[in-house]
Design a protein around this motif. Structure first.
Motif, PDB file in Angstrom:
ATOM      1  N   THR A   1       9.546   8.725  -1.733  1.00 56.95           N
ATOM      2  CA  THR A   1       9.892   8.345  -3.174  1.00 56.95           C
ATOM      3  C   THR A   1       9.070   8.259  -4.123  1.00 56.95           C
ATOM      4  O   THR A   1       7.774   8.400  -3.930  1.00 56.95           O
ATOM      5  CB  THR A   1      10.436   6.560  -2.996  1.00 56.95           C
ATOM      6  N   ASP A   2       9.353   7.817  -5.575  1.00 54.41           N
ATOM      7  CA  ASP A   2       8.786   8.232  -6.725  1.00 54.41           C
ATOM      8  C   ASP A   2       8.620   6.817  -7.408  1.00 54.41           C
ATOM      9  O   ASP A   2       9.472   5.989  -7.163  1.00 54.41           O
ATOM     10  CB  ASP A   2       9.007   9.104  -7.639  1.00 54.41           C
ATOM     11  N   ALA A   3       7.537   6.335  -7.763  1.00 50.71           N
ATOM     12  CA  ALA A   3       7.461   5.004  -8.482  1.00 50.71           C
ATOM     13  C   ALA A   3       6.661   5.437 -10.064  1.00 50.71           C
ATOM     14  O   ALA A   3       5.799   5.688 -10.141  1.00 50.71           O
ATOM     15  CB  ALA A   3       6.188   4.161  -7.693  1.00 50.71           C
ATOM     16  N   ARG A   4       7.768   4.699 -10.784  1.00 52.61           N
ATOM     17  CA  ARG A   4       7.454   5.205 -12.301  1.00 52.61           C
ATOM     18  C   ARG A   4       6.709   3.763 -13.047  1.00 52.61           C
ATOM     19  O   ARG A   4       7.327   2.894 -12.820  1.00 52.61           O
ATOM     20  CB  ARG A   4       8.763   5.246 -13.264  1.00 52.61           C
ATOM     21  N   ARG A   5       5.970   4.025 -13.718  1.00 53.35           N
ATOM     22  CA  ARG A   5       5.051   2.763 -14.209  1.00 53.35           C
ATOM     23  C   ARG A   5       4.599   3.312 -15.747  1.00 53.35           C
ATOM     24  O   ARG A   5       3.847   4.183 -16.095  1.00 53.35           O
ATOM     25  CB  ARG A   5       3.717   2.704 -13.383  1.00 53.35           C
ATOM     26  N   ALA A   6       5.253   2.659 -16.572  1.00 54.70           N
ATOM     27  CA  ALA A   6       4.478   2.627 -18.110  1.00 54.70           C
ATOM     28  C   ALA A   6       3.231   2.013 -18.044  1.00 54.70           C
ATOM     29  O   ALA A   6       2.794   1.179 -17.304  1.00 54.70           O
ATOM     30  CB  ALA A   6       5.728   1.474 -18.941  1.00 54.70           C
ATOM     31  N   PHE A   7       2.365   2.749 -19.003  1.00 57.35           N
ATOM     32  CA  PHE A   7       0.872   2.200 -18.826  1.00 57.35           C
ATOM     33  C   PHE A   7       0.490   1.935 -20.289  1.00 57.35           C
ATOM     34  O   PHE A   7       0.882   2.514 -21.160  1.00 57.35           O
ATOM     35  CB  PHE A   7       0.118   3.184 -18.028  1.00 57.35           C
ATOM     36  N   ALA A   8      -0.418   1.001 -20.336  1.00 59.25           N
ATOM     37  CA  ALA A   8      -1.361   0.977 -21.494  1.00 59.25           C
ATOM     38  C   ALA A   8      -2.670   0.676 -21.133  1.00 59.25           C
ATOM     39  O   ALA A   8      -3.007   0.026 -20.109  1.00 59.25           O
ATOM     40  CB  ALA A   8      -0.751  -0.068 -22.332  1.00 59.25           C
ATOM     41  N   PHE A   9      -3.741   1.277 -21.903  1.00 63.49           N
ATOM     42  CA  PHE A   9      -5.114   0.928 -21.778  1.00 63.49           C
ATOM     43  C   PHE A   9      -5.310  -0.324 -22.892  1.00 63.49           C
ATOM     44  O   PHE A   9      -5.310   0.178 -24.122  1.00 63.49           O
ATOM     45  CB  PHE A   9      -6.048   2.012 -22.063  1.00 63.49           C
ATOM     46  N   ARG A  10      -5.699  -1.297 -22.625  1.00 64.44           N
ATOM     47  CA  ARG A  10      -5.684  -2.333 -23.352  1.00 64.44           C
ATOM     48  C   ARG A  10      -7.052  -3.434 -23.100  1.00 64.44           C
ATOM     49  O   ARG A  10      -7.200  -3.928 -22.153  1.00 64.44           O
ATOM     50  CB  ARG A  10      -4.508  -3.215 -23.438  1.00 64.44           C
ATOM     51  N   ASP A  11      -7.982  -3.346 -24.201  1.00 70.19           N
ATOM     52  CA  ASP A  11      -9.193  -4.422 -24.005  1.00 70.19           C
ATOM     53  C   ASP A  11      -9.914  -4.119 -22.700  1.00 70.19           C
ATOM     54  O   ASP A  11     -10.185  -4.933 -21.900  1.00 70.19           O
ATOM     55  CB  ASP A  11      -8.555  -5.944 -23.872  1.00 70.19           C
ATOM     56  N   GLY A  12     -10.014  -2.852 -22.549  1.00 69.06           N
ATOM     57  CA  GLY A  12     -10.945  -2.299 -21.260  1.00 69.06           C
ATOM     58  C   GLY A  12     -10.012  -2.438 -20.001  1.00 69.06           C
ATOM     59  O   GLY A  12     -10.594  -2.070 -18.727  1.00 69.06           O
TER      60      GLY A  12
ATOM     61  N   HIS B   1       3.480   5.587   2.766  1.00 68.55           N
ATOM     62  CA  HIS B   1       3.660   4.082   2.232  1.00 68.55           C
ATOM     63  C   HIS B   1       3.812   3.223   3.579  1.00 68.55           C
ATOM     64  O   HIS B   1       3.967   3.665   4.635  1.00 68.55           O
ATOM     65  CB  HIS B   1       5.255   4.174   1.669  1.00 68.55           C
ATOM     66  N   LEU B   2       3.293   2.057   3.479  1.00 68.97           N
ATOM     67  CA  LEU B   2       3.271   0.929   4.320  1.00 68.97           C
ATOM     68  C   LEU B   2       4.666   0.589   4.865  1.00 68.97           C
ATOM     69  O   LEU B   2       4.835   0.601   5.949  1.00 68.97           O
ATOM     70  CB  LEU B   2       2.675  -0.390   3.896  1.00 68.97           C
TER      71      LEU B   2
ATOM     72  N   SER C   1       0.849  -1.317  -0.019  1.00 67.71           N
ATOM     73  CA  SER C   1      -0.006   0.300  -0.003  1.00 67.71           C
ATOM     74  C   SER C   1       0.820   1.151  -0.149  1.00 67.71           C
ATOM     75  O   SER C   1       1.930   1.371   0.547  1.00 67.71           O
ATOM     76  CB  SER C   1      -0.843   0.130   1.121  1.00 67.71           C
ATOM     77  N   TYR C   2       0.465   2.151  -0.905  1.00 72.63           N
ATOM     78  CA  TYR C   2       0.932   3.655  -0.691  1.00 72.63           C
ATOM     79  C   TYR C   2      -0.031   4.385  -1.242  1.00 72.63           C
ATOM     80  O   TYR C   2      -1.105   4.078  -1.922  1.00 72.63           O
ATOM     81  CB  TYR C   2       2.192   3.801  -1.464  1.00 72.63           C
ATOM     82  N   PHE C   3       0.284   5.811  -1.280  1.00 65.40           N
ATOM     83  CA  PHE C   3      -0.746   6.793  -1.743  1.00 65.40           C
ATOM     84  C   PHE C   3       0.120   8.151  -1.945  1.00 65.40           C
ATOM     85  O   PHE C   3       1.243   8.316  -1.254  1.00 65.40           O
ATOM     86  CB  PHE C   3      -1.797   7.082  -0.746  1.00 65.40           C
ATOM     87  N   GLY C   4      -0.548   9.117  -2.512  1.00 68.47           N
ATOM     88  CA  GLY C   4       0.099  10.371  -2.922  1.00 68.47           C
ATOM     89  C   GLY C   4      -0.356  10.793  -4.130  1.00 68.47           C
ATOM     90  O   GLY C   4      -1.114  10.368  -4.980  1.00 68.47           O
ATOM     91  N   PRO C   5       0.233  11.918  -4.609  1.00 65.16           N
ATOM     92  CA  PRO C   5      -0.337  12.765  -5.956  1.00 65.16           C
ATOM     93  C   PRO C   5       0.541  11.691  -7.046  1.00 65.16           C
ATOM     94  O   PRO C   5       1.162  10.974  -7.148  1.00 65.16           O
ATOM     95  CB  PRO C   5       0.496  13.954  -5.947  1.00 65.16           C
ATOM     96  N   PHE C   6      -0.539  11.778  -8.077  1.00 65.18           N
ATOM     97  CA  PHE C   6       0.298  11.117  -9.518  1.00 65.18           C
ATOM     98  C   PHE C   6       0.496  12.266 -10.455  1.00 65.18           C
ATOM     99  O   PHE C   6      -0.369  13.109 -10.554  1.00 65.18           O
ATOM    100  CB  PHE C   6      -0.461  10.067 -10.120  1.00 65.18           C
TER     101      PHE C   6
END
Length: 352
Positions: free
Chosen positions: A302-313, A294-295, A273-278
């Motif tokens: 810290t920052d967490a970078r995530r590549a993203f894609a919207f795919r098949d819903g 953060h738990l 679990s963690y939370f914050g701005p994105f």
């Protein structure tokens, strides 16, 4: 005004302050207008007034008679400096409250200083309370239970009053047993306004997402096994805030009301679990989670970078490539299903 107790399942009680108003002199000519107003009120989903992001601003403490509680009484409950967010969307919610003075050196205190749970909720408007059905919680004892809080909207704030807390004693039907002074907490939350920074590009993210699965592949193309989560939500809100909670299967409940050091370690290892701005990286399909909480206390800030894609819903997130114990470079993909009430037609088209 009158004061009365209201008790939850299991005997926990809270105090109600009830104001009675008497209306007289309404003639028959007004009955049609009243009926129309009642019908219009019934057509409005009471959850709409909860929808959005709320930040915890302060907590007030009272004893079981409704008198303000001295800071000298039970200082470990309701007095700590905290950072907390409560998010509602459709019939889903997530709540995280973190003490700001947590340290990884004391694993029990680190765990107990991070309150997090998620699930579905309903508003019992006539009775004046909101019921939370907890699908997952960092505290295994809460998973699968229900919590109820009286609510009111006052001065632009959401005020939640949960059941009476009785430290170091058992809760009796009408108060606290063994002479312990009960603690009535009242939590005051401010609504967080929509962010002007994320813009239209962030709209496809907005809402609640439920974990579907994890996949792992080595960069040479081989499929690898991946430990799955039993349940979990990821929330991106128009406020620009995000939160994630993920729970492994078969987590063990604490034997007592508080975890031992071993139980605390196991609870933290089986929950994420963690939370914050994105924010979104300009010109890249990358979302960055700025982890204000953060738990794991060592990961706060810290920052967490995530590549993203919207795919098949679905929303697919990929952390940076990592190296496993066997020296293989591995790409993990996390698949999420939309569960919020937001119109699925507004989701961005497939992006690979």
């Amino acid at each position: 005004m009158t004061m009365a107790f209201a008790c939850w399942r299991g005997g926990a009680c809270t105090i109600l302050v009830v104001a009675a108003f008497v209306v007289a002199g309404c003639g028959a000519a007004d009955s049609g207008a009243v009926a129309d107003a009642d019908a219009a009120a019934e057509a409005v989903d009471p959850r709409e007034q909860f929808a959005g992001t709320w930040r915890l601003m302060r907590t007030e403490r009272y004893d079981q008679r409704g008198e303000p509680l001295s800071d000298l009484m039970h200082p470990t409950i309701g007095l700590a400096d905290v950072l907390g967010y409560l998010m509602y969307d459709g019939d889903r919610f997530g709540r995280i409250v973190q003490r700001v003075d947590r340290s990884a050196e004391d694993i029990q205190a680190a765990l107990e200083g991070y309150e997090a749970y998620f699930g579905a909720y309903e508003v019992r408007e006539a009775e004046g309370y909101v019921r939370y059905r907890i699908a997952g919680s960092v505290n295994p004892r809460l998973t699968g239970t229900e919590l109820e809080s009286f609510y009111e909207f006052s001065g632009g704030q959401l005020v939640l009053t949960p059941g009476l807390r009785c430290p170091d004693s058992y809760v009796a039907r009408n108060g606290c047993a063994y002479g312990t002074t009960g603690i009535q907490l009242r939590h005051f939350w401010d609504r967080v306004a929509p962010s002007q920074e994320s813009g239209a590009a962030a709209e496809p993210f907005h809402g609640f997402w439920a974990i579907d699965r994890l996949e792992r592949q080595s960069l040479d193309g081989g499929d690898l096994s991946a430990s799955q989560y039993a349940d979990g939500y990821l929330a991106y809100m128009p406020s620009g805030q995000m939160a994630v909670q993920l729970m492994r299967p078969d987590r063990r409940r604490y034997e007592g009301p508080r975890p031992t050091a071993a139980e605390a370690e196991a609870a933290m290892e089986t929950y994420a679990s963690y939370f914050g701005p994105f924010s979104l990286e300009p010109g890249e399909d990358v979302v960055v989670h700025h982890r204000a909480g953060h738990l794991d206390p060592d990961q706060v800030g810290t920052d967490a970078r995530r590549a993203f894609a919207f795919r098949d819903g679905q929303l697919v997130l990929q952390p940076p490539v990592s190296t496993d114990a066997e020296g293989r470079e591995v790409q993990t993909s996390v698949y999420w299903n939309r569960v919020s009430a937001r119109d699925s037609a507004a989701v961005a088209p497939t992006r690979d």
